[in-house]
Scaffold this motif. Sequence first.
Motif, mmCIF file in Angstrom:
data_model
loop_
_atom_site.group_PDB
_atom_site.id
_atom_site.type_symbol
_atom_site.label_atom_id
_atom_site.label_comp_id
_atom_site.label_asym_id
_atom_site.label_seq_id
_atom_site.Cartn_x
_atom_site.Cartn_y
_atom_site.Cartn_z
ATOM 1 N N LYS A 170 0.795 -1.007 -0.023
ATOM 2 C CA LYS A 170 0.047 -0.032 -0.138
ATOM 3 C C LYS A 170 0.789 1.381 0.229
ATOM 4 O O LYS A 170 1.067 1.993 1.042
ATOM 5 C CB LYS A 170 -0.927 0.121 1.176
ATOM 6 C CG LYS A 170 -1.905 -1.278 1.209
ATOM 7 C CD LYS A 170 -2.824 -0.821 2.365
ATOM 8 C CE LYS A 170 -3.877 -2.082 2.397
ATOM 9 N NZ LYS A 170 -4.903 -2.071 3.455
ATOM 10 N N ASN A 172 0.294 4.098 -1.268
ATOM 11 C CA ASN A 172 -0.306 5.545 -0.963
ATOM 12 C C ASN A 172 -0.197 5.683 0.602
ATOM 13 O O ASN A 172 -0.154 6.945 1.041
ATOM 14 C CB ASN A 172 -1.620 5.447 -1.636
ATOM 15 C CG ASN A 172 -2.093 4.288 -1.351
ATOM 16 O OD1 ASN A 172 -2.109 3.249 -1.260
ATOM 17 N ND2 ASN A 172 -3.457 4.669 -0.372
ATOM 18 N N ARG A 173 -0.231 4.576 1.294
ATOM 19 C CA ARG A 173 -0.173 5.032 2.834
ATOM 20 C C ARG A 173 1.095 5.259 3.439
ATOM 21 O O ARG A 173 0.937 5.934 4.436
ATOM 22 C CB ARG A 173 -0.664 3.346 3.677
ATOM 23 C CG ARG A 173 -1.992 3.136 3.397
ATOM 24 C CD ARG A 173 -3.084 4.266 3.588
ATOM 25 N NE ARG A 173 -4.442 4.080 3.548
ATOM 26 C CZ ARG A 173 -5.313 3.421 4.655
ATOM 27 N NH1 ARG A 173 -5.004 2.993 5.770
ATOM 28 N NH2 ARG A 173 -6.602 3.123 3.918
ATOM 29 N N GLU A 179 -6.374 7.047 -1.117
ATOM 30 C CA GLU A 179 -6.396 6.263 -2.347
ATOM 31 C C GLU A 179 -5.243 6.835 -3.238
ATOM 32 O O GLU A 179 -4.361 7.783 -2.936
ATOM 33 C CB GLU A 179 -7.516 6.821 -2.987
ATOM 34 C CG GLU A 179 -8.745 6.218 -2.292
ATOM 35 C CD GLU A 179 -10.155 6.682 -2.831
ATOM 36 O OE1 GLU A 179 -10.141 7.529 -3.847
ATOM 37 O OE2 GLU A 179 -11.310 6.165 -2.339
ATOM 38 N N ASP A 180 -5.140 6.193 -4.481
ATOM 39 C CA ASP A 180 -4.373 6.497 -5.570
ATOM 40 C C ASP A 180 -5.108 7.901 -6.185
ATOM 41 O O ASP A 180 -5.912 7.752 -6.749
ATOM 42 C CB ASP A 180 -4.233 5.547 -6.527
ATOM 43 C CG ASP A 180 -3.243 5.918 -7.854
ATOM 44 O OD1 ASP A 180 -2.575 6.926 -7.498
ATOM 45 O OD2 ASP A 180 -3.485 5.114 -8.734
#
Length: 577
Positions: A170, A172-173, A179-180
């Motif tokens: 993940k 993006n985290r 989210e992307d």
Amino acid sequence: MPRVSKQEPEVSKEPKQFTHKVAKQLKDYTDNIDTDKIKEHSTKLAKGVKDTSVVVGKNVAHGSVVIGKGVIQGSKIVGNGVKEGTIMLGKGTVAAAHGVKTGVEKSIDGVKHFFHYSAEKLHLKKPDLHPIDDLEEEISPYLPTELAKRWYMKNVKLKPQKGKGQLVLKWNRVFCWYEDPFISKIMLPIDDFFVCDKKKKSILNMFFVKQHQFGTITGEEGSGKTMFLHWINWELETHHPELMPCYIDGTKNVSEKNMIKQLMFPFLNIYQKTVSRPFEEISGEELGVYIKKKVGDKPFVLLIDQPQNLGDKALDIIGYLEKAGVKMQCIVAGQKDQLRSSIVGKGLTDSLKFSLDGLDHNLATEMIQKRITAVGGEGIYPFDAQKIGIICKQANGNPLYILKKAKEKVIQLSIDHREELIAQQQNIEKQKEEEKLRKFKEGKEKKRQEKEKLRQQIEEERKKHLEEIERKRIEEEEKYAAMLENEDARLDKIDELIGTVIDNKKSEEKEDKSELKKHDAVVEEAIGNIPEEKTADEILENDDALAADLKQVFEETEKANKDHHTKSSHKKKKGKK
């Protein structure tokens, strides 16, 4: 009337004896009182009260300090609780919104099932349910779940965390994104993500105001032509019924029936779009009459994406609209060579001539910032102006390629520099908290200064008011003193005048007396001495002869009076007889 004797009431002797007895006892009691002992007792009592007051004061002060500390601690706990409560409230709102979305999805599934069941039982045409899916996608940005989601991602930031294992899945985290942000699709609501320079918007606005017939939007693949048309369609829908926009998707070959369907869709309800589907049974000529009846004299704006994919029969439909007298404005979008091969707009003046040659640095920065902010990020982090400039140059300003290269860049950063990025995020979070605390303190200090300034202003105004009152009092006193001085001077002048008048009067009287004396002297010289005035007795005493003559005259007069009286009495008697 008999006389009533008044008797004094008898007074009992017992009350007097009792009063004397009580007075005697009070006297004995007061004589036996020891005043020294009373004074000593009073002193001890006063000291005890003083000591007790001191102890009570210390305890109250200590209790106040303890209460103050408790209030401060309680305020901190309450503040943390409110903060956590806000986060939980946001999560609860999102959860509730997700429930609403699930309910909407279930309702849509129920509607689909109802249409299928009704068509099967009533032996109708099989319903086309794609419009329902399109409608769901169209209204989804305005559903409570999406509104709550956007609010949550904007106001409740993710905390930086390392995650599990060594691999980054993940990515993006790592940047605290939900989210992307670089997905290559049109993000809704489109107005929140569309970027365009003001000059193009101004020319486009003038195009519709002057009701030009034809315009083009050109650019290579990924330059934003489709998004531009969707944004125009979204913008014009807000001006309905002043005009009616219609987006024609020509990315795939468009047949006659498909063209009729797309032209009719803006005028149909959900039942007509899915079940009755009148567009399947109407001809091109009938469609022209139908749309003319719907729009009247208002402009019917065609937004055609990739017009080269319109078949000949589909192009004939546009001719039927012209024959029916429909007032049309048409904007087509595609690559230049593709538009040259299309007959749409042939012979018409291109009043737009928009060429999407790529985004400049400012527009690229704006696009990236809007997308990152929408998923919970801050500004353009982890990019800076230099990195965006490099990406923009590598992609030649093409929005699609900019998004792809930006995504590749952040994924590579999350893999190669995960620890550093997490540390940066933690540092950024710390700086935010410090900045928030600093702003809070500044705001508090500003309020305190404003209160102090207001207090000083009030104090100054109070002092000025008191000074003004004192000044007026002094002026009144001076005025009154001056008035008294003037009155005293006036009275002194009056006294002086009175004194002058009296002096003049006295001098006049003296002058009159002196004149009288002079007059008497002149008379005395002229006629001699004037005898002094004497009474009759004094004259008779000094002159005996005169006294004898007067006595004789008086006696003769008295005798004559008696004789006359006697004669008159005899006459009266004779008359009676």
